[in-house]
Design a protein around this motif. Structure first.
Motif, PDB file in Angstrom:
ATOM      1  N   ARG A 178     -51.319  15.828 -89.538  1.00  0.00           N
ATOM      2  CA  ARG A 178     -50.273  15.073 -90.255  1.00  0.00           C
ATOM      3  C   ARG A 178     -49.042  15.947 -90.505  1.00  0.00           C
ATOM      4  NH1 ARG A 178     -54.038  11.946 -94.752  1.00  0.00           N
ATOM      5  NH2 ARG A 178     -55.087  10.510 -93.253  1.00  0.00           N
ATOM      6  N   TYR A 179     -49.253  17.189 -90.831  1.00  0.00           N
ATOM      7  CA  TYR A 179     -48.129  18.125 -91.024  1.00  0.00           C
ATOM      8  C   TYR A 179     -47.295  18.204 -89.745  1.00  0.00           C
ATOM      9  CZ  TYR A 179     -45.559  22.427 -92.087  1.00  0.00           C
ATOM     10  OH  TYR A 179     -44.567  23.343 -92.309  1.00  0.00           O
ATOM     11  N   ASN A 180     -47.969  18.317 -88.600  1.00  0.00           N
ATOM     12  CA  ASN A 180     -47.257  18.405 -87.319  1.00  0.00           C
ATOM     13  C   ASN A 180     -46.479  17.123 -87.029  1.00  0.00           C
ATOM     14  OD1 ASN A 180     -48.170  20.995 -86.853  1.00  0.00           O
ATOM     15  ND2 ASN A 180     -49.989  20.334 -85.699  1.00  0.00           N
ATOM     16  N   GLU A 181     -47.072  15.987 -87.369  1.00  0.00           N
ATOM     17  CA  GLU A 181     -46.399  14.704 -87.133  1.00  0.00           C
ATOM     18  C   GLU A 181     -45.124  14.590 -87.976  1.00  0.00           C
ATOM     19  OE1 GLU A 181     -50.247  11.842 -86.083  1.00  0.00           O
ATOM     20  OE2 GLU A 181     -49.334  11.793 -88.075  1.00  0.00           O
ATOM     21  N   VAL A 182     -45.232  14.877 -89.251  1.00  0.00           N
ATOM     22  CA  VAL A 182     -44.085  14.746 -90.158  1.00  0.00           C
ATOM     23  C   VAL A 182     -43.048  15.826 -89.855  1.00  0.00           C
ATOM     24  CG1 VAL A 182     -43.327  14.779 -92.564  1.00  0.00           C
ATOM     25  CG2 VAL A 182     -45.468  13.649 -91.938  1.00  0.00           C
ATOM     26  N   PHE A 183     -43.525  17.030 -89.534  1.00  0.00           N
ATOM     27  CA  PHE A 183     -42.594  18.102 -89.175  1.00  0.00           C
ATOM     28  C   PHE A 183     -41.786  17.707 -87.932  1.00  0.00           C
ATOM     29  CE2 PHE A 183     -41.298  21.979 -87.063  1.00  0.00           C
ATOM     30  CZ  PHE A 183     -40.768  22.723 -88.110  1.00  0.00           C
ATOM     31  N   SER A 184     -42.459  17.103 -86.956  1.00  0.00           N
ATOM     32  CA  SER A 184     -41.779  16.636 -85.738  1.00  0.00           C
ATOM     33  C   SER A 184     -40.734  15.580 -86.083  1.00  0.00           C
ATOM     34  CB  SER A 184     -42.800  16.066 -84.752  1.00  0.00           C
ATOM     35  OG  SER A 184     -42.144  15.536 -83.625  1.00  0.00           O
ATOM     36  N   PHE A 185     -41.094  14.682 -87.007  1.00  0.00           N
ATOM     37  CA  PHE A 185     -40.126  13.663 -87.446  1.00  0.00           C
ATOM     38  C   PHE A 185     -38.895  14.315 -88.074  1.00  0.00           C
ATOM     39  CE2 PHE A 185     -38.632  11.695 -91.410  1.00  0.00           C
ATOM     40  CZ  PHE A 185     -37.912  10.630 -90.875  1.00  0.00           C
TER      41      PHE A 185
END
Length: 761
Positions: free
Chosen positions: A110-117
């Motif tokens: 989830r961190y990677n997903e939001v960071f990518s956003f």
């Protein structure tokens, strides 16, 4: 603003200009032209700077050309920057607390997903929006299939994503992009070209120009202004829901190559260090020529050093532009090249307000020009030097004039505290050559008979006041009447702002002296007051006296001169007033001239704009020619002291002689006739002379239309025509005792036809 030599690439600076904070980012030396639309990294860098500077209202990317993003475009980026700050600092969306509830194994993905956003949010918000939408869909699918122990944790994560999505969806950038997202593919930046359209400003100037034509505007007219190598394109545009038309200017400054912009930028840096001293501005034409020659030499040297080839035409064009943007007045000079323009207005705060203007054909127009505060301050300093008058908080008003070659303009400037938002300008462009009565006939401001009557009054050495509201054509009409004065008579002109065509009359061999007096708006200055100027003129010999405008205490001195008969020739001036009684009220009640002294006025000519029923159009017209009789004692209106000789007929759109004039009931005309042998007591002969003058003026206009030779409407030919009229009249008078129209006109017409043949050859 220009970055100092050696400034670090991508460095930034916020400057306060004209009431707004402007973010400048240095792209000088970058291997590409900076564009928020084209390059994700450029957008990201701008957003990063806006994160730290959230009061910015404009962004400028500085290179050989400056790329200016206006308030709307900057606001769209600011929303993204503010959303980023809110999500990262206030919501802390990357924290464990927000990303997980009790399932630690989901934190890293989830961190990677939001960071990518967040990564996409700064450099491609539309891609971030699409990415977030995909994350939400996947999160919903996982929630439906997830085991019971994961559902609370997944629901909280989904709520976080949806909350972010709602915030992003409300931004203006996403709102404007949504209609175009059907065929969107991530990484496609074409969509940003509809949102971000920077004004491209050459780096050697600071004034912004919206170069793109509005997509929702239609072209009403298109023409070129300027000459030779200094030609600009003007588009007159109409937008559906706007009352004003748009005057869209494309000057040569905005059509230069990158190499030419580089040369001008380098040359400006050199010339700006050698600004002329205050005393050099007293001879602006010579100073400009000197700087033009210096500019040519400098540009040639720079071109050779940089290996850039310049043609003779290019060299002259670049030198002209360089002078315009160093010791000159920038795009104001370009606007003044347009003969169709009458007024140019720069409202405070100038950097945030488009220039407005009045066009001869299209009335009030807005423009695509927004001057910078740096230019505005520079122009004010130059006008102070040209005028020799102060402009500061103690003296917040400056009236002066600008002369560039044939171009003449009156300049009015106000500043704080009178203008609380800073400097403001009103510029009145004068015609290169004086207006003439035939030109006014052609433009329907008055008809031939009105022109003939006014010409007769001038020859009769009467006292005339040309009255009207602002922008009614008073000064132009007075200038045309000056051309009706026989050149053998001496003329003294008294003005506080040099608007009357004195130089043109001097070139036509008039015996003319101009006196510049102190403006009524100034309390103290080294200039002589207007009333002292009038009294001085009485010591300078027998002369016609022309008063630029009767504004203040000089009115008493003017009427003293009229009453004592110190002036044997015509006395004329302009005054604000919408009617003969309005003039009386202003002169007597406002300016303190005794009512009995007002009787020294013989003729009041009123000119005012008339409007179309829809209020969208206006035309300048002479509405009244009125004589002031002498029998009244207190109030000329109540005691019938005003008698109209001509009155405007709104249905026919022209002046008409009144019954009083037709029947010979004019004391002023009879007074003129009483001093002329053959006219005393002979109304028919006097009326015949007025008709003769009218017929001549009409003939000139008709011949100009038939032959296509507009030059015969101008001042040079007008003066020659008047001379021949007086010469032929004298010859006929010597022969038969009266200059009858039936004898004078054929001879004059014969001369006219001969002159037209010469001009054709």
């Amino acid at each position: 603003m220009q970055f100092q030599k050696g400034a670090k690439l991508y460095s930034s600076e916020v400057q306060r200009e004209g009431g707004e904070d402007i973010l400048y980012i240095n792209y000088i030396g970058a291997p590409y032209v900076p564009s928020i639309s084209d390059y994700p990294k450029v957008m990201e860098k701008v957003v990063d700077f806006l994160v730290e500077n959230q009061n910015v209202s404009r962004v400028i990317l500085v290179q050989q050309k400056n790329y200016n993003y206006d308030f709307e475009e900057t606001s769209a980026l600011l929303e993204i920057a503010q959303l980023y700050v809110y999500l990262v600092k206030h919501e802390s969306i990357l924290s464990q607390k927000n990303l997980i509830t009790n399932q630690a194994q989901f934190f890293t993905p989830r961190y990677n997903e939001v960071f990518s956003f967040l990564f996409w949010l700064k450099q491609d918000p539309i891609a971030a929006y699409a990415e977030l939408k995909k994350l939400i869909i996947n999160a919903r699918i996982f929630l439906e299939k997830a085991p019971i122990q994961y559902k609370t944790d997944q629901q909280n994560y989904l709520n976080l994503l949806e909350r972010i999505f709602l915030l992003l969806e409300k931004t203006r950038m996403i709102r404007s992009a949504i209609p175009s997202l059907d065929n969107y593919k991530r990484g496609d930046r074409e969509i940003y070209h509809k949102i971000f359209k920077p004004d491209v400003i050459p780096n050697f100037t600071f004034t912004r120009l919206v170069s793109d034509l509005p997509s929702d505007a239609e072209i009403v007219d298109q023409y070129e202004i300027g000459e030779d190598f200094d030609v600009s394109l003007v588009n007159i545009l109409r937008k559906k829901d706007e009352a004003k038309l748009i005057y869209h200017l494309i000057p040569p400054e905005n059509t230069l190559s990158e190499e030419q912009n580089l040369l001008l930028n380098l040359a400006r840096g050199v010339l700006i260090e050698h600004q002329p001293k205050a005393e050099e501005f007293t001879d602006t034409e010579r100073t400009r020529q000197v700087f033009f020659n210096i500019a040519k030499d400098l540009l040639q040297d720079l071109a050779q050093n940089k290996g850039i080839k310049l043609s003779y035409t290019d060299l002259n064009k670049l030198s002209t532009i360089l002078v315009r943007h160093t010791i000159g007045f920038g795009l104001i000079e370009v606007l003044l090249q347009d003969r169709n323009l009458q007024d140019i207005v720069l409202n405070a705060p100038i950097p945030q307000t488009n220039i407005f203007l009045r066009h001869q054909e299209y009335d009030e127009c807005s423009t695509n020009i927004l001057p910078s505060q740096e230019d505005v301050d520079s122009w004010a300093a130059k006008f102070r030097m040209i005028s020799g008058r102060p402009l500061d908080e103690a003296n917040p008003i400056l009236d002066t004039q600008l002369e560039i070659g044939k171009i003449r303009a009156r300049i009015a400037i106000i500043q704080k505290p009178l203008s609380p938002d800073g400097l403001a300008y009103a510029i009145r462009r004068h015609r290169e050559a004086p207006w003439t009565l035939p030109l006014f006939i052609k433009n329907k401001m008055l008809n031939p008979f009105g022109a003939g009557l006014l010409s007769f009054m001038i020859d009769g050495s009467r006292t005339l006041l040309v009255a009207g509201t602002r922008s009614s054509g008073k000064t132009s009409l007075l200038g045309s009447l000056m051309l009706e004065i026989i050149p053998k008579h001496r003329v003294i002109v008294i003005e506080d702002s040099l608007e009357l065509p004195v130089e043109s009359l001097r070139k036509l061999k008039y015996d003319i002296l101009r006196m510049k007096v102190r403006s009524a708006l100034l309390k103290t200055t080294t200039e002589v007051s207007a009333d002292d100027g009038i009294r001085t003129s009485l010591r300078l010999g027998d002369s016609c006296l022309i008063m630029g405008e009767v504004r203040s205490v000089e009115a008493k001195a003017l009427y003293e001169a009229m009453r004592v008969g110190a002036l044997a020739n015509v006395v004329a001036g302009t005054i604000h007033g919408a009617s003969p009684y309005g003039v009386f009220d202003r002169v007597v009640n406002d300016l303190g001239v005794p009512a009995t002294s007002f009787k020294a006025t013989d003729i009041i000519t009123v000119c005012n704009p008339i409007k179309s029923p829809d209020g969208m159009h206006s035309w300048r017209r002479v509405l009244q020619i009125t004589e002031v009789r002498k029998h009244w004692t207190k109030d000329p209106m109540e005691e019938k002291g005003f008698v109209d000789l001509m009155k405007y007929n709104v249905e026919k759109d022209e002046l008409e002689p009144t019954e009083d004039l037709i029947n010979g009931d004019s004391e002023i005309i009879k007074s003129i006739a009483s001093n002329v042998k053959g006219w005393a007591g002979n109304w028919d002969a006097v009326y015949d002379n007025i008709l003769l003058r009218a017929k001549m003026k009409k003939e000139i206009v008709e011949v100009a239309e038939k032959t296509g030779n507009a030059d015969i409407l101008e001042s040079k030919f007008n003066t020659l025509s008047n001379h021949m009229f007086h010469k032929i009249s004298d010859e006929i008078h010597q022969e038969i005792g009266l200059p009858l129209g039936e004898r004078v006109f054929p001879e004059w017409q014969k001369w006219l036809n001969q002159e037209i043949k010469k001009l054709r050859i």
